[in-house]
Structures are given as structure tokens and as C-alpha cells.
Design a protein around this motif. Structure first.
Motif, PDB file in Angstrom:
ATOM      1  N   ASN A 226       0.820  -1.227   0.000  1.00 10.46           N
ATOM      2  CA  ASN A 226       0.000   0.000   0.000  1.00 10.46           C
ATOM      3  C   ASN A 226       0.851   1.273   0.000  1.00 10.46           C
ATOM      4  O   ASN A 226       0.386   2.344   0.387  1.00 10.46           O
ATOM      5  CB  ASN A 226      -0.953   0.039   1.198  1.00 10.46           C
ATOM      6  N   ARG A 227       2.077   1.199  -0.493  1.00 19.19           N
ATOM      7  CA  ARG A 227       2.971   2.347  -0.457  1.00 19.19           C
ATOM      8  C   ARG A 227       3.335   2.798  -1.865  1.00 19.19           C
ATOM      9  O   ARG A 227       3.584   1.977  -2.754  1.00 19.19           O
ATOM     10  CB  ARG A 227       4.241   2.033   0.341  1.00 19.19           C
TER      11      ARG A 227
ATOM     12  N   LYS B  73      -6.707   8.406  -2.422  1.00 20.21           N
ATOM     13  CA  LYS B  73      -6.758   7.009  -2.864  1.00 20.21           C
ATOM     14  C   LYS B  73      -6.391   6.039  -1.737  1.00 20.21           C
ATOM     15  O   LYS B  73      -6.452   4.822  -1.924  1.00 20.21           O
ATOM     16  CB  LYS B  73      -5.794   6.816  -4.045  1.00 20.21           C
ATOM     17  N   GLY B  74      -5.982   6.590  -0.595  1.00 21.47           N
ATOM     18  CA  GLY B  74      -5.727   5.738   0.554  1.00 21.47           C
ATOM     19  C   GLY B  74      -4.333   5.165   0.648  1.00 21.47           C
ATOM     20  O   GLY B  74      -4.102   4.206   1.404  1.00 21.47           O
ATOM     21  N   PHE B  75      -3.364   5.759  -0.054  1.00 24.06           N
ATOM     22  CA  PHE B  75      -2.009   5.213  -0.047  1.00 24.06           C
ATOM     23  C   PHE B  75      -1.166   5.812   1.073  1.00 24.06           C
ATOM     24  O   PHE B  75      -1.342   6.966   1.466  1.00 24.06           O
ATOM     25  CB  PHE B  75      -1.318   5.469  -1.388  1.00 24.06           C
TER      26      PHE B  75
ATOM     27  N   ASP C  95      -6.683   6.852 -10.954  1.00 29.06           N
ATOM     28  CA  ASP C  95      -8.066   6.427 -11.188  1.00 29.06           C
ATOM     29  C   ASP C  95      -8.129   5.197 -12.082  1.00 29.06           C
ATOM     30  O   ASP C  95      -8.946   4.298 -11.865  1.00 29.06           O
ATOM     31  CB  ASP C  95      -8.874   7.564 -11.811  1.00 29.06           C
ATOM     32  N   ALA C  96      -7.261   5.159 -13.109  1.00 27.98           N
ATOM     33  CA  ALA C  96      -7.286   4.020 -14.036  1.00 27.98           C
ATOM     34  C   ALA C  96      -6.716   2.755 -13.398  1.00 27.98           C
ATOM     35  O   ALA C  96      -7.238   1.650 -13.599  1.00 27.98           O
ATOM     36  CB  ALA C  96      -6.500   4.372 -15.303  1.00 27.98           C
ATOM     37  N   LYS C  97      -5.656   2.906 -12.616  1.00 24.27           N
ATOM     38  CA  LYS C  97      -4.976   1.747 -12.036  1.00 24.27           C
ATOM     39  C   LYS C  97      -5.721   1.211 -10.807  1.00 24.27           C
ATOM     40  O   LYS C  97      -5.686   0.006 -10.534  1.00 24.27           O
ATOM     41  CB  LYS C  97      -3.549   2.159 -11.639  1.00 24.27           C
ATOM     42  N   TYR C  98      -6.407   2.102 -10.090  1.00 27.69           N
ATOM     43  CA  TYR C  98      -7.052   1.699  -8.840  1.00 27.69           C
ATOM     44  C   TYR C  98      -8.521   2.132  -8.832  1.00 27.69           C
ATOM     45  O   TYR C  98      -8.933   2.962  -8.005  1.00 27.69           O
ATOM     46  CB  TYR C  98      -6.299   2.298  -7.649  1.00 27.69           C
ATOM     47  N   PRO C  99      -9.322   1.588  -9.760  1.00 30.99           N
ATOM     48  CA  PRO C  99     -10.736   2.002  -9.848  1.00 30.99           C
ATOM     49  C   PRO C  99     -11.573   1.580  -8.647  1.00 30.99           C
ATOM     50  O   PRO C  99     -12.677   2.098  -8.451  1.00 30.99           O
ATOM     51  CB  PRO C  99     -11.212   1.308 -11.128  1.00 30.99           C
ATOM     52  N   ASP C 100     -11.073   0.641  -7.852  1.00 29.13           N
ATOM     53  CA  ASP C 100     -11.807   0.175  -6.682  1.00 29.13           C
ATOM     54  C   ASP C 100     -11.647   1.122  -5.494  1.00 29.13           C
ATOM     55  O   ASP C 100     -12.339   0.986  -4.486  1.00 29.13           O
ATOM     56  CB  ASP C 100     -11.330  -1.222  -6.284  1.00 29.13           C
ATOM     57  N   ARG C 101     -10.761   2.088  -5.607  1.00 32.27           N
ATOM     58  CA  ARG C 101     -10.548   3.065  -4.540  1.00 32.27           C
ATOM     59  C   ARG C 101     -11.305   4.355  -4.871  1.00 32.27           C
ATOM     60  O   ARG C 101     -11.734   4.542  -6.001  1.00 32.27           O
ATOM     61  CB  ARG C 101      -9.049   3.342  -4.376  1.00 32.27           C
ATOM     62  N   PRO C 102     -11.487   5.249  -3.891  1.00 30.44           N
ATOM     63  CA  PRO C 102     -12.258   6.474  -4.142  1.00 30.44           C
ATOM     64  C   PRO C 102     -11.780   7.210  -5.398  1.00 30.44           C
ATOM     65  O   PRO C 102     -10.585   7.397  -5.611  1.00 30.44           O
ATOM     66  CB  PRO C 102     -12.007   7.305  -2.875  1.00 30.44           C
TER      67      PRO C 102
END
Length: 275
Positions: free
Chosen positions: A5-6, A34-36, A80-87
Motif C-alpha cells: 500500500n505504499r 486514494k488511501g495510499f 483512477d485508471a490503475k485503482y478504480p476500486d478506490r475512491p
């Protein structure tokens, strides 16, 4: 995929450690949205090529498990494209030009005047090794030495404030530019005020500024991301004799900001038109 997550974030800082550059601020907020967790690579204006392994001479930049992404807008779109499951940062691609318009207006309205007002502090708060670079590059960019740019700045502050009324109107009846929760529009706009706080030696906005609630809540996001050491107060400006009113103290409700749901909803405006 981000390992543990980093994501590695290449910061741009003053000597105090405070982040500067609106573009870097917007990216910092985007990553936290995105929560990172961030592995921060500290540094100033010089040595960026070395820190990024020759990949860029400008920041922001991130490294996501070995994948490099440069430029604040490209980073937001990548996240947004790589992590669509995150806000989501940008809910719809059609929003991008509207956010760009808002940001461009803020740069013309606030950043342009303020950067000249704080030119000396912007330079003097840099890391010692960055001062020569800032002195030369900003002379080429702005066309005058920092001390010359800052002359008469007392007359500038009061003129900026009334021009911020369209942003106040947008935020008068909503929590965030993104609606009930912040999104990338908020981060791009907040970045202007975050940058200002990184170099302001005197506050540019009045204590009763209507934008204060939104700005304070924005600085408090993600555990006080905008409250890092080295930031200066934005509020406390005392209008001078002859300054225009800093903001509309009796904002009217009119067609741009109200919705017609029948005669009752437009009664007050109709009464004004007949008086």
C-alpha cells in the motif's frame, strides 16, 4: 500494483520541510484520497534530475512499485485508471476541462498577484542550495528581481479578495466542490491556498473570509495534511482605507445559484424585481 500500500512520492520543499508548488500539493492530496501511504523523497528545486534518476527535471513524480508517472494531471488519471476500486478523483472525464478552467481562473485571480507579493519569501524560504536557482529562474520567468516585484504589495492584497467571489458562490451551499465529499476539483483549488501558506509572511485573507471553513477543512483532511510545520497563517489581513469590500456580505440569490421549483422558490427574487 502498490506494494504494501505504499507509493514513492517525490516532494518539493522549502527549508522548513513545507511542501511548496500547487502541483505537488494536488498530487499529495490525490495519493491520500486514494488511501495510499507515502514513501516521501525529500528535496528542493535543485537535484531533481538526480533524485528521479534522470527521468524528470520537474515535480511532482511518483513511483508505484517501479512504475514511474510524471505530471500532476497524469498522476491523477493514472491513479483512477490503475485503482478504480478506490475512491475516485475525477468522477467523469468531462469534469477535467471544468477543473482546469477553475484552476486557471484561480491562477489569474490569486496566484499571479500573490506570487509577486510573496516573491521575496518564496525565495528566502527555499533551501540554501536552491536560492541561486530561484533567483535566476524567477527573474527570467517574472521579468524583475523579487524585491522589485514585491514593491507596493500592500495595495495588492485588498484587490485580490473581491475577485474570489465566484468561488465563494460555488461553496456557499455545498460542503465541497465535489459535493458531499472532496474530489480532485477541491484538491486543485485547495493547492493554491496551500502553496500560499507555504510562503506567506503576512496573511492575505481576512479573519471572516467566507472561504475559511472550506480551506480549514481542506487543510485538516487526511490527518491534517496541510498543517505541516513551515506553513503560515492565511487569515488575519486587515483591510486598508480605500480597499474594496473583501467579499459580498449580503450575497443575492439569483438564477445562477437558485433552482426554480415553482412560484414560492422565486418569490424573493420576484419581489426585488418589482421593487
Amino acid at each position: 500494483m502498490a506494494k504494501d500500500n505504499r507509493i514513492t512520492f517525490y516532494d518539493l520543499q522549502h527549508a522548513s520541510g513545507a511542501t511548496t508548488s500547487p502541483f505537488v500539493w494536488a498530487t499529495k492530496y490525490a495519493l491520500k484520497h486514494k488511501g495510499f501511504d507515502l514513501d516521501v523523497v525529500d528535496g528542493g528545486f535543485t537535484g531533481i534530475m538526480d533524485r528521479t534518476g534522470g527521468r524528470s527535471e520537474r515535480l511532482p513524480a511518483i513511483q508505484d512499485d517501479g512504475e514511474w508517472v510524471l505530471d500532476s494531471w497524469l498522476i491523477a488519471e493514472y491513479l483512477d485508471a490503475k485503482y478504480p476500486d478506490r475512491p475516485t478523483l475525477i468522477p467523469d472525464p468531462a469534469m477535467k476541462p471544468l477543473i482546469e478552467f477553475l484552476e486557471g481562473w484561480l491562477w489569474k485571480t490569486a496566484v499571479g498577484p500573490w506570487v509577486r507579493c510573496y516573491a521575496v519569501q518564496y525565495r528566502d524560504r527555499c533551501k540554501p542550495e536552491d536560492v541561486a536557482y530561484i533567483t535566476e529562474s524567477r527573474l527570467n520567468m517574472w521579468g524583475a528581481p523579487c524585491e522589485e516585484l514585491a514593491k507596493g504589495r500592500e495595495e495588492v492584497f485588498g484587490k485580490v479578495l473581491p475577485e474570489l467571489e465566484p468561488l465563494r458562490t460555488l461553496l456557499r451551499d455545498r460542503q465541497w466542490l465535489g459535493g458531499d465529499a472532496p474530489n480532485y476539483a477541491d484538491y486543485r483549488a485547495l493547492a493554491v491556498f496551500l502553496w500560499c501558506a507555504s510562503c506567506a509572511d503576512v496573511p492575505p485573507m481576512t479573519d471572516d473570509e467566507p472561504l475559511r471553513d472550506w480551506i480549514d477543512r481542506g487543510f485538516d483532511l487526511f490527518g491534517g495534511l496541510g498543517r505541516i510545520p513551515g506553513m503560515s497563517p492565511l487569515f488575519g489581513y486587515q483591510p486598508r482605507a480605500g480597499d474594496p469590500e473583501p467579499f459580498d456580505r449580503n450575497p443575492r440569490v439569483f438564477g445562477l445559484t437558485s433552482r426554480n421549483t415553482g412560484p414560492a422558490s422565486t418569490a424573493s427574487e420576484t419581489a426585488r424585481l418589482k421593487s
